[in-house]
Design a protein around this motif. Sequence first.
Motif, short mmCIF file in Angstrom:
data_model
loop_
_atom_site.label_atom_id
_atom_site.label_comp_id
_atom_site.label_asym_id
_atom_site.label_seq_id
_atom_site.Cartn_x
_atom_site.Cartn_y
_atom_site.Cartn_z
N LEU A 194 1.09 4.37 -2.94
CA LEU A 194 0.85 5.77 -2.63
C LEU A 194 2.09 6.63 -2.83
O LEU A 194 1.98 7.85 -3.00
CB LEU A 194 0.37 5.92 -1.18
CG LEU A 194 -1.00 5.30 -0.87
CD1 LEU A 194 -1.28 5.40 0.62
CD2 LEU A 194 -2.09 6.00 -1.66
N HIS A 195 3.27 6.05 -2.82
CA HIS A 195 4.51 6.83 -2.88
C HIS A 195 5.41 6.38 -4.02
O HIS A 195 6.63 6.23 -3.86
CB HIS A 195 5.27 6.73 -1.55
CG HIS A 195 4.50 7.22 -0.35
ND1 HIS A 195 3.61 6.42 0.33
CD2 HIS A 195 4.47 8.44 0.24
CE1 HIS A 195 3.08 7.11 1.33
NE2 HIS A 195 3.59 8.36 1.29
N SER A 196 4.84 6.19 -5.17
CA SER A 196 5.62 5.75 -6.34
C SER A 196 6.67 6.78 -6.73
O SER A 196 7.82 6.45 -7.04
CB SER A 196 4.69 5.46 -7.52
OG SER A 196 3.91 6.64 -7.84
N ASP A 197 6.29 8.06 -6.72
CA ASP A 197 7.23 9.10 -7.12
C ASP A 197 8.42 9.14 -6.16
O ASP A 197 9.57 9.35 -6.60
CB ASP A 197 6.53 10.46 -7.12
CG ASP A 197 5.46 10.55 -8.21
OD1 ASP A 197 5.54 9.77 -9.19
OD2 ASP A 197 4.54 11.41 -8.08
N SER A 198 8.17 8.97 -4.88
CA SER A 198 9.27 9.00 -3.92
C SER A 198 10.25 7.87 -4.16
O SER A 198 11.48 8.05 -4.08
CB SER A 198 8.72 8.91 -2.49
OG SER A 198 7.86 10.00 -2.20
N VAL A 199 9.71 6.68 -4.48
CA VAL A 199 10.59 5.54 -4.74
C VAL A 199 11.42 5.78 -5.98
O VAL A 199 12.66 5.55 -6.00
CB VAL A 199 9.75 4.25 -4.87
CG1 VAL A 199 10.65 3.07 -5.27
CG2 VAL A 199 9.02 3.94 -3.57
N ASP A 250 0.83 -1.21 0.00
CA ASP A 250 0.00 0.00 0.00
C ASP A 250 0.86 1.26 0.00
O ASP A 250 0.53 2.25 -0.66
CB ASP A 250 -0.92 0.00 1.23
CG ASP A 250 -1.93 -1.14 1.19
OD1 ASP A 250 -2.16 -1.69 0.09
OD2 ASP A 250 -2.49 -1.46 2.28
N TRP A 251 1.96 1.23 0.71
CA TRP A 251 2.85 2.40 0.75
C TRP A 251 3.49 2.65 -0.60
O TRP A 251 3.60 3.79 -1.05
CB TRP A 251 3.93 2.18 1.80
CG TRP A 251 4.77 3.40 2.04
CD1 TRP A 251 4.53 4.41 2.88
CD2 TRP A 251 6.00 3.71 1.36
NE1 TRP A 251 5.53 5.35 2.82
CE2 TRP A 251 6.45 4.94 1.87
CE3 TRP A 251 6.75 3.06 0.37
CZ2 TRP A 251 7.62 5.54 1.43
CZ3 TRP A 251 7.92 3.66 -0.07
CH2 TRP A 251 8.34 4.90 0.46
N LEU A 252 3.91 1.57 -1.28
CA LEU A 252 4.50 1.71 -2.61
C LEU A 252 3.50 2.29 -3.60
O LEU A 252 3.87 3.11 -4.45
CB LEU A 252 5.01 0.36 -3.11
CG LEU A 252 6.27 -0.19 -2.43
CD1 LEU A 252 6.55 -1.61 -2.89
CD2 LEU A 252 7.47 0.71 -2.72
N ASP A 254 12.21 8.63 -7.41
CA ASP A 254 13.17 9.70 -7.18
C ASP A 254 14.37 9.20 -6.41
O ASP A 254 15.52 9.61 -6.66
CB ASP A 254 12.51 10.85 -6.42
CG ASP A 254 11.48 11.60 -7.27
OD1 ASP A 254 11.52 11.46 -8.51
OD2 ASP A 254 10.62 12.30 -6.67
N TYR A 293 10.77 0.15 -9.49
CA TYR A 293 9.51 0.35 -8.76
C TYR A 293 8.51 -0.76 -9.06
O TYR A 293 7.87 -1.32 -8.16
CB TYR A 293 8.92 1.71 -9.10
CG TYR A 293 7.52 1.91 -8.55
CD1 TYR A 293 7.30 2.13 -7.19
CD2 TYR A 293 6.40 1.85 -9.40
CE1 TYR A 293 6.03 2.28 -6.70
CE2 TYR A 293 5.13 2.00 -8.90
CZ TYR A 293 4.94 2.23 -7.55
OH TYR A 293 3.67 2.37 -7.04
#
Length: 456
Positions: free
Chosen positions: A245-250, A241-243, A252, A275
């Motif tokens: 929601l935070h695809s851009d962070s991963v 679930d975190w991945l 980057d 990713y």
Amino acid sequence: MERTQAPDTGQTGQRAVREQDDTGQQARSAPAVNRTMTTFSAADEEKQRGVRRMKLTATGLLLFVALVYVLAKLASHQGAGPWAGYVAAAAEAGMVGALADWFAVTALFRRPLGLPIPHTAIIPTKKDQLGVSLGDFVGENFLSEDVVRQRLRSVGIGSRLGAWLSVPDHADRVTAELSAALRGALTVLRDSDVQAVVGEAITRRAHAQEIAPGIGKTLEKIVADGGHKRAVDLVVSRAHDWLVLHSDSVMDAVQGGAPGWTPRFVDRKVAERVYKELLRFCAEMRDMPRHPARAALDRFLTDFASDLQADSDTRERVERLKTDILGRDEVQDLIASVWTAVRSMIVSAAEDERSELRLRVRASLLSLGARMAADPKVQGKVDGWLESAAVYVVTTYRKEITSLITDTVASWDAEHTTKKIEANIGRDLQFIRINGTVVGSLAGLLIFTVSRALGA
């Protein structure tokens, strides 16, 4: 309070006590028990008046038999007949008996006629010795092991206590008293002191006990039972679930770690690929109970549990980690706060009549009372405990208990004590004088009659 000067009877301890009273040093700490021997109550005054009346009666009887003796002797010299001799003999013996008993009774409290006759004024001069003798008597005859056990056994405290506790009202009363005592004790205790003791005890116990083997056994048991699988499911699901929601962070983060000489579109493609692989990996682990990564995790946890129990390096690392954690101020504050939470919980439970704590205590008291009232074995155990406790107290502290008697008697004022004792028992002692007069007269009459019968 009026003080009287004691006679010079060697009672230096009593004079010292009175002198301390005069300077105000003793008045603040004088035992309350001594007040009864330094004050003369209205009841004591009434008893003393009764003693005076009996003294007048006994002395009047002595004067009466003396007058009879004189009249009988005069009658005998004037030829009144044989009866005058019998009366004179009886009266003479009555006077002797009265005088002897007067001397004996008076010698208990003072010197007869003020004469320094040995073994007189027994109470004022032998007060301390009497106190020691009384203490020894109590210790030998009342505080012996056999006497205490026999007395407690005859009382049957176990059965009586059980019958009393089995009454609901009595159980409620005991519960309320215990709750009040518990609240009082917790209120008196200083939080800082208790927190320091609790913190030190927990820390010392934690340092003394190696935790790695215990953690290893627990982890081994959890892995063997599959108890860790729910934790793995939760972690993998939250990671997926975190991945999402935070695809851009991963991406980057991946691009930021790429070499500077690679083109940016290549870094972007690599980041997207990484990713997607991470997302696929988490999804597969979440949805596939037999995923190879899960099996690898099981093997890792199994090996780690074994190392915690057997590998010295792993165990040393765990101990160092434990020491570092315990040394942190946050952990010490947490340990100290345990007492505050526990005390608040106990006080609240003790104050609430319907709390689980008080209800359980009440139920336990009722159950204990019913068992003690009905079961002879339980009664015997309770009686045995009480007997052993009482015997321990009287045998261990017998000297302290008897010294309470001797020290208390020694602290009494000799003159005032004599006056008070005489007021309480003097009336009965005057009957000894009366009886001595009567018995002496009868004995004299009998002796005179037997002598005349034998021709003496």
